[in-house]
Design an enzyme around this catalytic site. Structure first.
Site, PDB file in Angstrom:
ATOM      1  N   ARG A  19      11.933  -6.989   5.192  1.00  0.00           N
ATOM      2  CA  ARG A  19      11.747  -5.557   4.914  1.00  0.00           C
ATOM      3  C   ARG A  19      12.649  -4.690   5.802  1.00  0.00           C
ATOM      4  O   ARG A  19      12.730  -4.886   6.999  1.00  0.00           O
ATOM      5  CB  ARG A  19      10.286  -5.204   5.166  1.00  0.00           C
ATOM      6  N   ARG A  71      11.852  -2.399  11.175  1.00  0.00           N
ATOM      7  CA  ARG A  71      10.822  -1.937  12.105  1.00  0.00           C
ATOM      8  C   ARG A  71      10.617  -2.987  13.188  1.00  0.00           C
ATOM      9  O   ARG A  71      10.635  -4.174  12.897  1.00  0.00           O
ATOM     10  CB  ARG A  71       9.504  -1.740  11.334  1.00  0.00           C
ATOM     11  N   LYS A  89       0.837  -1.210   0.000  1.00  0.00           N
ATOM     12  CA  LYS A  89       0.000   0.000   0.000  1.00  0.00           C
ATOM     13  C   LYS A  89       0.871   1.260   0.000  1.00  0.00           C
ATOM     14  O   LYS A  89       0.641   2.183  -0.763  1.00  0.00           O
ATOM     15  CB  LYS A  89      -0.916   0.029   1.242  1.00  0.00           C
ATOM     16  N   ARG A  97       0.259  -9.055  13.712  1.00  0.00           N
ATOM     17  CA  ARG A  97      -0.314  -8.085  12.768  1.00  0.00           C
ATOM     18  C   ARG A  97      -1.166  -8.772  11.714  1.00  0.00           C
ATOM     19  O   ARG A  97      -2.240  -8.292  11.363  1.00  0.00           O
ATOM     20  CB  ARG A  97       0.809  -7.318  12.070  1.00  0.00           C
ATOM     21  N   ARG A 151      -8.933   0.374   9.233  1.00  0.00           N
ATOM     22  CA  ARG A 151      -8.516  -0.999   9.470  1.00  0.00           C
ATOM     23  C   ARG A 151      -9.683  -1.825  10.018  1.00  0.00           C
ATOM     24  O   ARG A 151      -9.553  -3.008  10.250  1.00  0.00           O
ATOM     25  CB  ARG A 151      -7.390  -1.012  10.502  1.00  0.00           C
TER      26      ARG A 151
HETATM   27  P1  AMP Z   1       1.410   0.035   9.185  1.00  0.00           P
HETATM   28  O1  AMP Z   1       2.619   0.867   8.937  1.00  0.00           O
HETATM   29  O2  AMP Z   1       0.220   0.461   8.365  1.00  0.00           O
HETATM   30  O3  AMP Z   1       1.683  -1.442   9.081  1.00  0.00           O
HETATM   31  O4  AMP Z   1       0.977   0.310  10.725  1.00  0.00           O
HETATM   32  C1  AMP Z   1       1.870   0.039  11.772  1.00  0.00           C
HETATM   33  C2  AMP Z   1       1.097  -0.081  13.077  1.00  0.00           C
HETATM   34  O5  AMP Z   1       0.430   1.163  13.378  1.00  0.00           O
HETATM   35  C3  AMP Z   1      -0.033  -1.118  13.096  1.00  0.00           C
HETATM   36  O6  AMP Z   1       0.435  -2.442  13.337  1.00  0.00           O
HETATM   37  C4  AMP Z   1      -0.888  -0.595  14.247  1.00  0.00           C
HETATM   38  O7  AMP Z   1      -0.285  -0.853  15.508  1.00  0.00           O
HETATM   39  C5  AMP Z   1      -0.821   0.907  14.009  1.00  0.00           C
HETATM   40  N1  AMP Z   1      -1.894   1.342  13.089  1.00  0.00           N
HETATM   41  C6  AMP Z   1      -1.750   1.849  11.827  1.00  0.00           C
HETATM   42  N2  AMP Z   1      -2.939   2.154  11.286  1.00  0.00           N
HETATM   43  C7  AMP Z   1      -3.871   1.837  12.212  1.00  0.00           C
HETATM   44  C8  AMP Z   1      -5.294   1.894  12.239  1.00  0.00           C
HETATM   45  N3  AMP Z   1      -6.007   2.349  11.188  1.00  0.00           N
HETATM   46  N4  AMP Z   1      -5.924   1.475  13.369  1.00  0.00           N
HETATM   47  C9  AMP Z   1      -5.226   1.040  14.437  1.00  0.00           C
HETATM   48  N5  AMP Z   1      -3.887   0.922  14.472  1.00  0.00           N
HETATM   49  C10 AMP Z   1      -3.206   1.319  13.367  1.00  0.00           C
END
Ligand code: AMP
Length: 216
Positions: free
Chosen positions: A127, A160, A13, A171, A88
């Site tokens: 990654r 990360r 994404k 996740r 989400r």
């Molecule tokens: P991402 O970079 O999109 O994989 O997001 C990293 C982390 O941020 C996720 O594993 C969640 O802990 C938090 N996070 C990101 N977007 C959301 C969301 N829409 N709702 C809740 N937690 C989020």
């Protein structure tokens, strides 16, 4: 135009939003990056979000929704934006619809980038990202020119915390549970378009672009 990019972690994404930002001029708003920035700067929001983000759990909606709505009410998003990582779950999708409706706007399209889960585990564990400019690499499919160093800005790459194996499992589980209801929500609104996230980055971009153009 307001667009959401849906997909499990590692589906691409962020990569696609960055490419399409240049093409479409749509700002890229990503909740994951907003959280990571708040954690880096040790803000109150960052301190609250940190344990969730680092263990791969969702940050509670009362924190996430406010942060995102604040992000999209900034002037650069007045003409539209591309959301990555939000919504989400269905509650977040409803909150977004309500916030846009309150401004006389609507979400135009939900694009689901689909990738098989085995492939996602492989991608996430390999990654590496740049803490300075946000560039993302993969040990196998997109290695940096010099191992461990960002091609763009020369910073040292980091893995990360939530790309480590235990957090990757959490996740994927959390996101898989929420994905079907979310897809159902947008399918019922006639806004869902699926783009295959497997294959080369350019092929995925073509599929996502086709979804964007279908709306216009
Ligand atoms: P991402 O970079 O999109 O994989 O997001 C990293 C982390 O941020 C996720 O594993 C969640 O802990 C938090 N996070 C990101 N977007 C959301 C969301 N829409 N709702 C809740 N937690 C989020």
């Amino acid at each position: 135009m307001y667009v959401v990019l849906l997909g499990l972690p590692g589906a691409g994404k962020g990569t696609q939003a960055a490419i399409l930002k240049d093409e479409t001029g749509l700002p890229h708003v990503t909740t994951g990056e907003l959280f990571r920035e708040n954690i880096r700067q040790s803000t109150d929001l960052g301190k609250k979000a940190q344990p969730f983000v680092e263990s791969g759990r969702l940050v509670p909606d009362e924190i996430t929704i406010g942060m995102l709505l604040d992000g999209i009410s900034q002037p650069d998003c007045a003409g539209g934006c591309m959301l990555d990582g939000f919504p989400r779950n269905v509650e977040q999708a409803r909150a977004l619809d309500e916030a846009l409706a309150a401004q006389g706007k609507r979400l135009d399209r939900a694009i689901y980038i689909s990738v098989d889960t085995d492939e996602l585990v492989r991608r996430l564990s390999g990654r590496w990202s740049c803490p300075n400019c946000g560039a993302v690499y993969n040990e196998i499919s997109l290695p940096p020119k010099i191992p461990g160093v960002c091609d763009n800005c020369g910073s040292r790459l980091e893995q990360r915390k939530d790309d480590r194996p235990e957090a990757v499992r959490t996740r994927l589980e959390v996101n898989l549970k929420n994905l079907e209801p979310l897809l159902g929500y947008y399918r019922a609104q006639g806004k869902l378009c699926e783009a295959s996230g497997e294959g080369l980055v350019e092929e995925v971009t073509r599929a996502v672009r086709a979804c964007l153009e279908r709306e216009r």
